[in-house]
Design a protein around this motif. Structure first.
Motif, PDB file in Angstrom:
ATOM      1  N   TYR A 242      20.824  -8.068 -30.277  1.00  0.00           N
ATOM      2  CA  TYR A 242      21.698  -9.234 -30.112  1.00  0.00           C
ATOM      3  C   TYR A 242      22.984  -9.456 -30.892  1.00  0.00           C
ATOM      4  O   TYR A 242      23.841  -9.841 -30.435  1.00  0.00           O
ATOM      5  CB  TYR A 242      20.823 -10.531 -29.870  1.00  0.00           C
ATOM      6  CG  TYR A 242      19.800 -10.548 -29.084  1.00  0.00           C
ATOM      7  CD1 TYR A 242      20.335 -10.277 -27.468  1.00  0.00           C
ATOM      8  CD2 TYR A 242      18.340 -10.797 -29.276  1.00  0.00           C
ATOM      9  CE1 TYR A 242      19.212 -10.485 -26.351  1.00  0.00           C
ATOM     10  CE2 TYR A 242      17.447 -10.832 -28.222  1.00  0.00           C
ATOM     11  CZ  TYR A 242      18.011 -10.768 -26.663  1.00  0.00           C
ATOM     12  OH  TYR A 242      16.933 -10.654 -25.892  1.00  0.00           O
TER      13      TYR A 242
ATOM     14  N   GLU B 205      25.940 -12.139 -30.280  1.00  0.00           N
ATOM     15  CA  GLU B 205      25.207 -13.360 -30.179  1.00  0.00           C
ATOM     16  C   GLU B 205      24.383 -13.936 -31.400  1.00  0.00           C
ATOM     17  O   GLU B 205      24.022 -13.096 -32.360  1.00  0.00           O
ATOM     18  CB  GLU B 205      24.191 -13.055 -28.958  1.00  0.00           C
ATOM     19  CG  GLU B 205      24.765 -12.884 -27.637  1.00  0.00           C
ATOM     20  CD  GLU B 205      23.851 -12.605 -26.526  1.00  0.00           C
ATOM     21  OE1 GLU B 205      23.616 -13.790 -25.676  1.00  0.00           O
ATOM     22  OE2 GLU B 205      22.960 -11.864 -26.567  1.00  0.00           O
TER      23      GLU B 205
ATOM     24  N   ASP C 174      22.180 -18.596 -29.632  1.00  0.00           N
ATOM     25  CA  ASP C 174      21.997 -18.070 -28.313  1.00  0.00           C
ATOM     26  C   ASP C 174      20.668 -17.758 -27.931  1.00  0.00           C
ATOM     27  O   ASP C 174      20.198 -17.658 -26.692  1.00  0.00           O
ATOM     28  CB  ASP C 174      22.975 -16.992 -28.159  1.00  0.00           C
ATOM     29  CG  ASP C 174      24.379 -17.395 -28.461  1.00  0.00           C
ATOM     30  OD1 ASP C 174      24.815 -18.285 -27.819  1.00  0.00           O
ATOM     31  OD2 ASP C 174      24.964 -16.791 -29.485  1.00  0.00           O
ATOM     32  N   ARG C 175      20.062 -17.021 -28.793  1.00  0.00           N
ATOM     33  CA  ARG C 175      18.716 -16.500 -28.599  1.00  0.00           C
ATOM     34  C   ARG C 175      17.707 -17.035 -29.610  1.00  0.00           C
ATOM     35  O   ARG C 175      18.001 -17.143 -30.829  1.00  0.00           O
ATOM     36  CB  ARG C 175      18.497 -14.893 -28.761  1.00  0.00           C
ATOM     37  CG  ARG C 175      19.881 -14.217 -27.806  1.00  0.00           C
ATOM     38  CD  ARG C 175      19.433 -13.988 -26.504  1.00  0.00           C
ATOM     39  NE  ARG C 175      20.413 -13.401 -25.451  1.00  0.00           N
ATOM     40  CZ  ARG C 175      20.358 -12.791 -24.257  1.00  0.00           C
ATOM     41  NH1 ARG C 175      18.934 -12.997 -23.745  1.00  0.00           N
ATOM     42  NH2 ARG C 175      20.978 -12.489 -23.801  1.00  0.00           N
TER      43      ARG C 175
END
Length: 385
Positions: free
Chosen positions: A75, A80, A145-146
């Motif tokens: 990621y 991200e 984001d994650r």
């Protein structure tokens, strides 16, 4: 506004502004449940709902930590930001995380955009406490984001991860009959994606085939056990990922646009089948990975994104949020009412006095419960009036 409330609001503002130190302090307050932590969570609530949340579960030794490390790196390579919460077993002495000091994010050391936190399970079913869910909110409000939750490998109790994650990934080791039996005992029901990690080990293909068969039987208990359709050869070049019928297990395409998880050919005119075509249905995927080398991580990420798209398109993302909110309200009410009842019991002399009265046949447990609850019941009834 009180001084403490002002300080908490300032802390929230700094968190929302992207200050990592403020994020760490907020999560610490949440985990330790210090005075005012609920006000903090209330303030950040309106800023949540943007991050995708993935739960990683599976038996000990399946390679969860390594997989999480590689997922986070993937990621980050895509630009991200990532938040990781690793829920560890609680220490029987301190209540803290036993494994909290271990180095688990080797690929992301020094990267400020990967926030890692090890938290104690605090004896909660499935290893997920209310504090963990609130920590997810903090990471979400911060702008990650994650968010990845790695849970304790504690067998069937891992179902609690469903209450916090949008997508649940279950890791299984190759050739482990015990792991597959564990899945049959209940974990199979919660998995959106199944990962056969350490796929370079002997027995990986057989484990994939067993998982494929179990998923097929879960979706269609009447299915004929035809290993020609569900064996390792049907796994597909994509490792179980795809939207069409070229890959996946047997006649079932493993994309979220599938109908009911099995072939509907030969049922022309079947109104039920036609109705199912109109709505997206997710059939769990089986992915092979070798986390130590990063092999298969790209396919896994692609599948996770597919599942999130499915949740959004089908309306299940909103439904999951509603279910989480309902469960959180119930959990908080149970916890708070329990504290009120404990205080009332202590005010009346303590639980031992009640127990002695029950043993001496002066009363019974049901009468005690009614007696203790009566003031609360009267209070609520008065409010209705």
């Amino acid at each position: 506004m009180t001084m403490n409330r002002a300080v908490e609001s300032d802390l929230v503002e700094r968190l929302l502004a992207g200050e990592h130190r403020a994020l760490a302090r907020v999560i610490t307050k949440i985990e330790s449940q210090t005075s005012g932590y609920r006000d903090l969570v209330s303030e950040i609530h309106a800023h949540t709902g943007q991050a995708s949340v993935v739960g990683i579960t599976g038996s000990p030794g399946a390679g969860k930590s390594t997989l999480v490390d590689k997922l986070a790196k993937y990621y980050r390579d895509q630009g991200e930001t990532v938040g990781v919460i690793a829920v560890d077993p609680s220490s029987p002495y301190t209540g803290g995380a036993v494994l909290g000091d271990r180095i688990r994010m080797a690929s992301n050391v020094g990267d400020m955009d990967v926030f890692f936190r090890s938290m104690s399970a605090r004896g909660q079913l499935g290893g997920l406490s209310t504090a963990t869910a609130d920590a997810v909110k903090a990471l979400d409000a911060f702008g990650k984001d994650r968010i990845i939750i790695e849970t304790v490998g504690a067998g069937q109790n891992e179902v609690d991860v469903v209450k916090t994650a949008d997508t649940v990934v279950v890791l299984v080791q190759p050739g482990s009959g015990d792991d597959v039996q564990m899945l049959k005992a209940g974990i199979l029901e919660i998995g959106d994606v199944f990962v056969v990690n350490k796929a370079d080990m002997e027995g990986a293909s057989r484990t994939v085939a067993e998982l494929e068969e179990m998923i097929h039987l879960r979706d269609d208990p009447r299915a004929n056990l035809d290993t020609g359709h569900h064996g390792a050869g049907a796994f597909g070049d994509s490792g179980g990922h795809g939207h069409g019928g070229d890959h996946g297990h047997g006649d079932n395409a493993h994309g979220h646009n599938d109908t009911n998880g099995h072939d509907t050919a030969g049922h022309d005119g079947d109104e039920d089948a036609a109705a199912e075509v109109a709505r997206p249905v997710w059939t769990p995927k089986v992915i092979k990975t070798i986390a130590t080398t990063g092999e298969g991580i790209d396919t896994l990420v692609e599948t996770l994104d597919d599942h999130y798209d499915y949740l959004s398109e089908s309306g299940e993302l909103t439904e999951k949020a509603r279910q989480r909110a309902s469960e959180e309200i119930r959990q908080l009410l149970r916890s708070d009412v329990n504290r009120l009842l404990e205080a009332e019991i202590e005010r009346r002399g303590g639980i031992d006095d009640f127990a002695d009265a029950v043993v001496d046949k002066e009363t019974d447990p049901y009468e005690v419960a009614e007696d203790v609850l009566e003031p609360i019941r009267e209070c609520l009834e008065d409010r209705d009036d």
